[in-house]
Write a protein that holds these residues in place. Structure first.
Motif, PDB file in Angstrom:
ATOM      1  N   CYS A  13       0.814  -1.216   0.000  1.00 51.54           N
ATOM      2  CA  CYS A  13       0.000   0.000   0.000  1.00 51.54           C
ATOM      3  C   CYS A  13       0.848   1.266   0.000  1.00 51.54           C
ATOM      4  O   CYS A  13       0.425   2.301  -0.520  1.00 51.54           O
ATOM      5  CB  CYS A  13      -0.937   0.004   1.207  1.00 51.54           C
ATOM      6  SG  CYS A  13      -2.242  -1.255   1.132  1.00 51.54           S
TER       7      CYS A  13
ATOM      8  N   ASP B 111     -11.043  -2.826   3.557  1.00 57.59           N
ATOM      9  CA  ASP B 111     -11.517  -2.585   2.202  1.00 57.59           C
ATOM     10  C   ASP B 111     -10.647  -1.556   1.481  1.00 57.59           C
ATOM     11  O   ASP B 111     -10.367  -1.689   0.281  1.00 57.59           O
ATOM     12  CB  ASP B 111     -12.973  -2.087   2.233  1.00 57.59           C
ATOM     13  CG  ASP B 111     -13.958  -3.183   2.593  1.00 57.59           C
ATOM     14  OD1 ASP B 111     -13.583  -4.376   2.467  1.00 57.59           O
ATOM     15  OD2 ASP B 111     -15.089  -2.861   3.007  1.00 57.59           O
ATOM     16  N   SER B 112     -10.223  -0.535   2.213  1.00 53.40           N
ATOM     17  CA  SER B 112      -9.379   0.491   1.586  1.00 53.40           C
ATOM     18  C   SER B 112      -8.014  -0.088   1.205  1.00 53.40           C
ATOM     19  O   SER B 112      -7.454   0.263   0.154  1.00 53.40           O
ATOM     20  CB  SER B 112      -9.202   1.692   2.523  1.00 53.40           C
ATOM     21  OG  SER B 112      -8.531   1.311   3.722  1.00 53.40           O
TER      22      SER B 112
ATOM     23  N   LYS C 123      -8.425  -2.054  -1.999  1.00 53.38           N
ATOM     24  CA  LYS C 123      -8.487  -1.163  -3.163  1.00 53.38           C
ATOM     25  C   LYS C 123      -7.079  -0.744  -3.589  1.00 53.38           C
ATOM     26  O   LYS C 123      -6.758  -0.708  -4.783  1.00 53.38           O
ATOM     27  CB  LYS C 123      -9.329   0.068  -2.836  1.00 53.38           C
ATOM     28  CG  LYS C 123     -10.825  -0.195  -2.769  1.00 53.38           C
ATOM     29  CD  LYS C 123     -11.574   1.084  -2.446  1.00 53.38           C
ATOM     30  CE  LYS C 123     -13.088   0.853  -2.433  1.00 53.38           C
ATOM     31  NZ  LYS C 123     -13.616   0.572  -3.788  1.00 53.38           N
ATOM     32  N   LYS C 124      -6.234  -0.430  -2.610  1.00 51.97           N
ATOM     33  CA  LYS C 124      -4.866  -0.008  -2.926  1.00 51.97           C
ATOM     34  C   LYS C 124      -4.074  -1.147  -3.559  1.00 51.97           C
ATOM     35  O   LYS C 124      -3.341  -0.937  -4.532  1.00 51.97           O
ATOM     36  CB  LYS C 124      -4.159   0.481  -1.658  1.00 51.97           C
ATOM     37  CG  LYS C 124      -4.678   1.806  -1.147  1.00 51.97           C
ATOM     38  CD  LYS C 124      -3.954   2.226   0.132  1.00 51.97           C
ATOM     39  CE  LYS C 124      -4.488   3.549   0.658  1.00 51.97           C
ATOM     40  NZ  LYS C 124      -3.821   3.957   1.933  1.00 51.97           N
TER      41      LYS C 124
END
Length: 354
Positions: free
Chosen positions: A214, A247-248, A251-252
């Motif tokens: 990330c 979840d974030s 996404k990354k």
């Protein structure tokens, strides 16, 4: 009347002189012998074996290490000998065979046949020697059997984690790599611990994989070679399958993996993130994880022009482990060089088996 000439030998002074000379001769002999013992090279004196000879002739059937960290220590010794020492082809094969015997049967199967494992190890060792890379030292972190051995629900095996720090040197530059070994007790013997796999990180980059992915900026830190691109693809895929994340963070990581794709590959997919999420959830629901992956060496990648595009092709073998079975998948990648000089993944085929 004494015989002529006997008077000289009967002279007390002469007798004393003779005794003194004899004493000096004996003392000199003792001193010479003592000096010889002190100056004899120990290896020459007792015929001590070299490290290569000691390891190559070791009988693991009779002297298998009795502890988890003992197995890792022997694995590290063999690896250092392979990188650092000189040996014959026969000794190389013996060293590789000993290393192979320390592996769990699942990891052995992931290496392919014994011949393919030997060929792979010979290529790896030659590459390191050609680059002048040696192992200066290695250190096994403290291992506490009472705390560091664990079980997994529904799994009949015992597992353990052991970290070994290898100090790799090239010329005057030294880097420390953490090899986090996953060990599994061999149920067949009921006592022997085997190497199931390992993860490698630079000591100053030992962040967990999700955070590392990330936080990486691919705009400024894009993988250099086709093999590095495939390696990073496999690294992200392994984190997606094996790790926990928000979840974030998903996404990354999805964005990072898609950033490795060629524009044509992206154009042919409707919703990259949604497709990836469905794939990952399916694998997690089935209890499938990536046990290990192996990317072709740089020199195994093939290069050619296809029309006006400069392309590269190479493989990554994934060892996938489920709750009840193991599967080997080979991803056959094709990459293209874009206008910015970056290698992008054009696509891949998946072949089951070695």
């Amino acid at each position: 009347m004494a015989k002529k000439g006997n008077g000289f030998w009967n002279n007390r002074f002469v007798q004393g002189l003779i005794m003194l000379l004899l004493g000096a001769a004996v003392a000199w002999a003792i001193l010479t012998r003592f000096t010889s013992v002190l100056t004899t090279v120990p290896e020459e004196k007792v015929g001590k074996q070299s490290e290569v000879q000691t390891l190559a002739t070791m009988n693991l059937d009779n002297s298998y290490p009795g502890t988890v960290d003992g197995v890792v220590t022997l694995f590290a010794r063999i690896t250092r000998a392979l990188y650092n020492e000189e040996y014959s082809d026969k000794e190389l094969e013996k060293l590789c065979t000993k290393r192979y015997e320390l592996m769990d049967s699942e990891l052995q199967e992931a290496q392919g046949s014994m011949d393919s494992y030997l060929a792979s190890m010979k290529a790896e060792v030659k590459s390191k020697k050609d680059q002048g890379i040696t192992i200066s030292n290695y250190f096994i972190d403290n291992f506490d059997a009472s705390n560091d051995i664990y079980t997994i629900d529904g799994d009949p095996y015992q597992y353990a984690k052991v970290n070994c720090r290898f100090v790799m040197r090239k010329d005057s530059v030294a880097d420390t790599y953490n090899y986090l070994f996953t060990m599994r007790k061999d149920n067949e013997s009921g006592k022997n611990w085997k190497v199931l796999g390992w993860e490698i990180t630079l000591e100053d980059e030992s962040t967990d994989p999700v955070t590392a992915i990330c936080n990486r900026n691919l705009e400024s830190d894009y993988p250099k070679d086709p093999g590095d691109v495939v390696e990073y693809f496999a690294y992200i895929t392994t984190a997606l399958y094996n790790e926990s994340y928000s979840d974030s963070e998903f996404k990354k990581m999805s964005y990072q993996r898609a950033y490795l794709y060629d524009d044509d590959l992206l154009a042919n997919q409707t919703d990259v993130e949604a497709q990836l999420k469905q794939e990952v959830l399916s694998k997690k629901d089935a209890g499938v994880v990536v046990a290990a992956y192996v990317v072709d060496e740089d020199y195994d990648f093939k290069y050619k022009y296809v029309g006006n595009d400069y392309c590269a092709s190479g493989n990554c073998m994934f060892s996938m482990r489920g709750t009840s079975e193991r599967q080997i998948l080979t991803y056959q990648f094709v990459l293209t060089l874009d206008a910015d000089g970056r290698w992008k993944i054009y696509g891949w085929d998946i072949v089951e088996g070695d």
